[in-house]
Motif scaffolding. Sequence first.
Motif, PDB file in Angstrom:
ATOM      1  N   VAL A 214      52.149  78.010   0.923  1.00 40.59           N
ATOM      2  CA  VAL A 214      52.904  77.166   2.241  1.00 40.59           C
ATOM      3  C   VAL A 214      51.690  77.180   3.134  1.00 40.59           C
ATOM      4  N   ASP A 217      52.589  75.787   9.069  1.00 40.08           N
ATOM      5  CA  ASP A 217      53.665  75.492   9.512  1.00 40.08           C
ATOM      6  C   ASP A 217      54.947  75.623   8.744  1.00 40.08           C
ATOM      7  N   THR A 218      54.701  76.269   7.547  1.00 39.49           N
ATOM      8  CA  THR A 218      55.726  76.717   6.491  1.00 39.49           C
ATOM      9  C   THR A 218      56.227  75.586   5.670  1.00 39.49           C
ATOM     10  N   GLU A 219      55.025  74.534   5.562  1.00 35.97           N
ATOM     11  CA  GLU A 219      55.280  73.579   4.539  1.00 35.97           C
ATOM     12  C   GLU A 219      55.031  73.873   3.362  1.00 35.97           C
ATOM     13  N   LYS A 243      59.961  72.079   4.900  1.00 37.19           N
ATOM     14  CA  LYS A 243      59.392  73.382   5.284  1.00 37.19           C
ATOM     15  C   LYS A 243      60.543  74.449   5.432  1.00 37.19           C
ATOM     16  N   LEU A 244      59.917  75.633   5.466  1.00 36.73           N
ATOM     17  CA  LEU A 244      60.969  76.684   5.289  1.00 36.73           C
ATOM     18  C   LEU A 244      61.949  76.683   6.367  1.00 36.73           C
ATOM     19  N   THR A 245      61.377  76.187   7.423  1.00 37.72           N
ATOM     20  CA  THR A 245      62.150  76.186   8.875  1.00 37.72           C
ATOM     21  C   THR A 245      63.249  75.118   8.667  1.00 37.72           C
ATOM     22  N   ALA A 254      61.101  82.422   6.597  1.00 39.93           N
ATOM     23  CA  ALA A 254      60.269  81.826   7.551  1.00 39.93           C
ATOM     24  C   ALA A 254      59.829  82.804   8.603  1.00 39.93           C
ATOM     25  N   PHE A 257      57.501  85.278   7.833  1.00 40.78           N
ATOM     26  CA  PHE A 257      55.963  84.785   7.521  1.00 40.78           C
ATOM     27  C   PHE A 257      55.530  84.628   8.967  1.00 40.78           C
TER      28      PHE A 257
END
Length: 570
Positions: A214, A217-219, A243-245, A254, A257
């Motif tokens: 990732v 930005d959690t992508e 994204k995780l978000t 997320a 993380f």
Amino acid sequence: MTDVAQQPRETRETFWRTLQTFCATRVVITVVLLAYFGINAIRATRAGEAFADWQSCAAYLLVAIGFGVLSTYVQRRLMLQLLTQLVFDIAAISFLYIASGGARSGLAILYLFPLSGAAVLAPLVLALFFVSIVTLILLGESLYQLLYSLADTTPSQAGLYGAAFFAAIFVINRLAAKVIKQEDLVAQRGRDLQLQEAINRLVIADMGDGILVVGDDTEVFAGNPAAEHMLGMSIAYGQPRYKLTDLPALGPIADAFFAWQQPRGAGSDATSAGSSYVRIKPVDRSGPSRDRRRELAAHLKLRFASVESLGLSNDRTVIFLQDVSEIENQAQQLKLASMGRLTASIAHEVRNPLSAISHAASLLSEDLVQPTEKRLLNIISDNVVRLNRMIEDILKLSRKAHTHAEPLRLASFLAEVLIELRETHNVAPDMIAMSSMDYYQVRFDPLHLREVVLNLVSNALRYASGLPGSIRLMGTSPTAERLELHVQDDGPAITPEVRAHLFEPFYTTSSKGTGLGLYVARELCLNNGAMLDYEYRMELSGDGRDEPSGRFVITFAVARDGSLAGRHDQ
């Protein structure tokens, strides 16, 4: 795999592309010459000779186009095509050079074009051979002009052209050889990287632990099959799509993380790893599964490792996922094994007094005739039966006994449980609020579900304020595969530290508790294909702000044939 440097020139795409470029350049030069001689034909006094030069250029253009087509569609015998083109070029340029008056025409520079092609595509000896031929042609033409006094020329000019051609072709040939070696090196490095990448993918794909790559930005950039199975989703390699978000089900990952990122300062080690434990509900489990509880929730151990590179504008983080559900179950079984005999002995000792109570209640029922007294005796008998069944459930937990699941409509079933709860616990009628669940139907052992709901509501009664609606039972279906029952009170939320051990056997924060209530409730849910957990959800507070709110959530699995849980349309 054959090394690029050892491949014949006929099989090297680079040489064929260079030859095609050589042919395209020839066409461009011929067009320029055609325009040049065309203008001269209009202005020249000797129109016949100028027209002959124009015709020669036109014929040269047609042949140049033919060479280009041949090198594009017939990629065989590279050296034969090259030599044919070189001979034709030198012959055509020599004809134009001599016909235009020799050195005074300035066309000697045209020889540099075919000689440069020979320097790039042919070995050095062959390239120098063609330079020698061109030099002899220039010297021969100069000597002819000198002997017949046709022009004011000297052989020195032809010699300078020849010397310049020799030097230029030698330099071009050496530079071309160096470029070819660099290309071979780059191609070899590329194959090595592809091989290493294939090995890495094979090893990562065969790993039991999940791997996610990732960005800050959690992508999500990449993931292996183990991670796809744990998260219940497909991950396209190198093609970030979300994204995780963006996915509520992956919110705990997320959050972990971001929590791991916070303490990292400028001087921290880039490769340092941290770990945390989260429980998630997989996004989708449409594939076959041998364990239904895995379809509902996964307890994961997360380990983070940062990968930083000067060539990347954004850093990457590798998240290692390990499913510790089985390890957690084994640890709990080991914890219970040491107390198995003691639990069985206590259950046996409790069952005897229950039998005495049940027998005494039966005798009393023969003498008592008042409705109030009979109702109290019925409550005693019902609770004796329920306690006896709970003892049986505790004894059967380790054996994972088969359950007698029945289709239950949540609305009517919970209404009966709440009526009984209000009578036995003296609860105000409006203290417990229940949302509309008329169309929800689940398949669950009724006595098991009764014990679970009574356990959760009784726990809520200890912490609720007692105001109307301070305890809420809500049913929701977030996805087509899940049905959730929420039990929430307005008391303080359970802290994350306590939540981490909430469902462990014999763990309790009350001096009067045994620490088995929530553990038994979760095991009863698991034995019925459901999942019990304590979750934090965002809710609007009184001042309109989003605040985390804790509640117990029972998640029922929806079978693909609709037999476990689902919506029942009346």
